[in-house]
Design an enzyme around this catalytic site. Structure first.
Site, PDB file in Angstrom:
ATOM      1  CD  GLU A 115      18.613  25.366 -52.871  1.00  0.00           C
ATOM      2  OE1 GLU A 115      17.640  25.845 -52.250  1.00  0.00           O
ATOM      3  OE2 GLU A 115      19.729  25.187 -52.335  1.00  0.00           O
ATOM      4  CB  CYS A 141      18.822  31.058 -48.838  1.00  0.00           C
ATOM      5  SG  CYS A 141      20.150  30.788 -50.028  1.00  0.00           S
ATOM      6  NE  ARG A 165      31.355  10.200 -27.365  1.00  0.00           N
ATOM      7  CZ  ARG A 165      32.292   9.673 -26.593  1.00  0.00           C
ATOM      8  NH1 ARG A 165      33.534   9.549 -27.061  1.00  0.00           N
ATOM      9  NH2 ARG A 165      32.002   9.268 -25.369  1.00  0.00           N
ATOM     10  CG  LEU A 208      34.576  13.465 -23.353  1.00  0.00           C
ATOM     11  CD1 LEU A 208      34.281  14.815 -22.721  1.00  0.00           C
ATOM     12  CD2 LEU A 208      33.420  12.504 -23.127  1.00  0.00           C
TER      13      LEU A 208
END
Length: 350
Positions: free
Chosen positions: A52, A83, A192, A212
């Site tokens: 926003e 929020c 990933r 990884l």
């Protein structure tokens, strides 16, 4: 259909934040004045401005001195309830009240306890019309990781593996043998980059010495989660390099050495998936790709602790090997990736 049209644009914007905002939700915002989009924004990075704020800023950058009067007669579309509390940034509901928007259209209410309806209440108390539930399911799908963490107090688990056409997962002798093609590998690295962490067991590391990381694409490396009960992986293996934060779940010690975090767990022979889920939740890890081995994948399946399975099936046939996991769920996508078939399965919740 007008509301759905603009909310769809919000969803497109929200997804631009994938991989960069966790453990926050991905949020997009569009501001409309007389059927024209006058400002757009999305949450770009954790700790930085929310959707926003960026959308209102966009209006001022486009229209300058005319922005305040335009905002007073505008509608803000936002995928998630604004929020209402001070976190790393001020409340977005207050910003919309400050600029006296005419209407706010919301996809999902925010399940987070500090918000959950309070943002809507604040807007209504200021005389702003609020419409909610627009493309509710689509908005929840985009934020499925966030919703899982908030509602179920665990990360969103994605199971991923490749299998031969006759259902084998890996060689029985723990040698390294590729099943899927280069396109599947590139897509896996993209995945990933979009998640917080990647998890594998000790045997996968010993067999493959994997890095990884996301070397096939430009993107952040996920946190590496390694299950190594007795700390038997040699220190010269790739998981001990400095390419990414690495968490070693073990029964020996708790310690931090540079980017390596040793986390001691009790009795890893029992309820291991549940213990891992809780430990990673405490570490604010919102999403995890579990890439193996077969034993770890099967443990999470047996515990019903998974949300998605992404399975590559190649045209290769092996005479024998370790059997691939078997899983039951709802197939939501089935497409060709190079010479492989990708099936995405969603867990059916009770």
């Amino acid at each position: 259909m007008e509301h759905e049209f603009y909310m769809q644009r919000c969803l497109e914007l929200a997804q631009l934040g994938v991989g960069n905002v966790s453990p926050n939700p991905m949020v997009g915002c569009v501001i409309v004045h007389e059927d024209k989009i006058i400002g757009e924004g999305y949450h770009q990075k954790i700790g930085e401005a929310h959707a926003e704020v960026n959308a209102v800023k966009d209006v001022f950058e486009r229209y300058g001195d005319d922005a305040p009067s335009l905002l007073k007669n505008a509608t803000a579309y936002v995928t998630l309830e604004p929020c209402s509390h001070f976190g790393k940034t001020p409340p977005c509901a207050d910003l919309l009240v400050k600029h006296q928007l005419k209407r706010v259209v919301i996809g999902n209410t925010d399940p987070f306890e500090s918000v959950n309806g309070k943002g809507i209440e604040k807007l209504k108390n200021a005389g702003i019309e609020v419409i909610s539930g627009i493309l509710n399911d689509e908005c929840e799908t985009v934020n499925r990781r966030f919703f899982t963490r908030i509602k179920e107090h665990r990360p969103y688990f994605i199971l991923k593996w490749a299998q031969t056409v006759n259902g084998f997962f890996a060689p029985t002798d723990q040698s390294q043998k590729w099943i899927s093609g280069t396109e599947a590998k590139t897509l896996t690295h993209q995945w990933r980059s979009e998640e917080d962490a990647i998890l594998v067991g000790k045997n996968t590391v010993l067999a493959d010495n994997p890095q990884l990381n996301t070397r096939e694409i430009e993107g952040k490396n996920p946190t590496r989660i390694i299950i190594d009960k007795n700390l038997s992986i040699p220190l010269d293996y790739h998981i001990y390099n400095d390419a990414a934060k690495t968490v070693i779940l073990n029964e020996i010690k708790t310690d931090v050495v540079n980017n390596i975090h040793f986390v001691q767990m009790e009795d890893m022979n029992f309820y291991l998936p549940q213990k891992i889920a809780y430990q990673l939740y405490l570490m604010d890890i919102q999403s995890v790709i579990i890439e193996g081995g077969a034993n770890i994948l099967n443990q999470f399946i047996a515990a019903n602790l998974w949300d998605e399975a992404r399975i590559f099936t190649s045209k290769t046939q092996w005479e024998d090997g370790i059997k691939a996991p078997e899983i039951i769920g709802e197939t939501i996508e089935q497409i060709a990736i190079g010479d492989d078939e990708l099936k995405i399965i969603k867990r059916i919740k009770p």
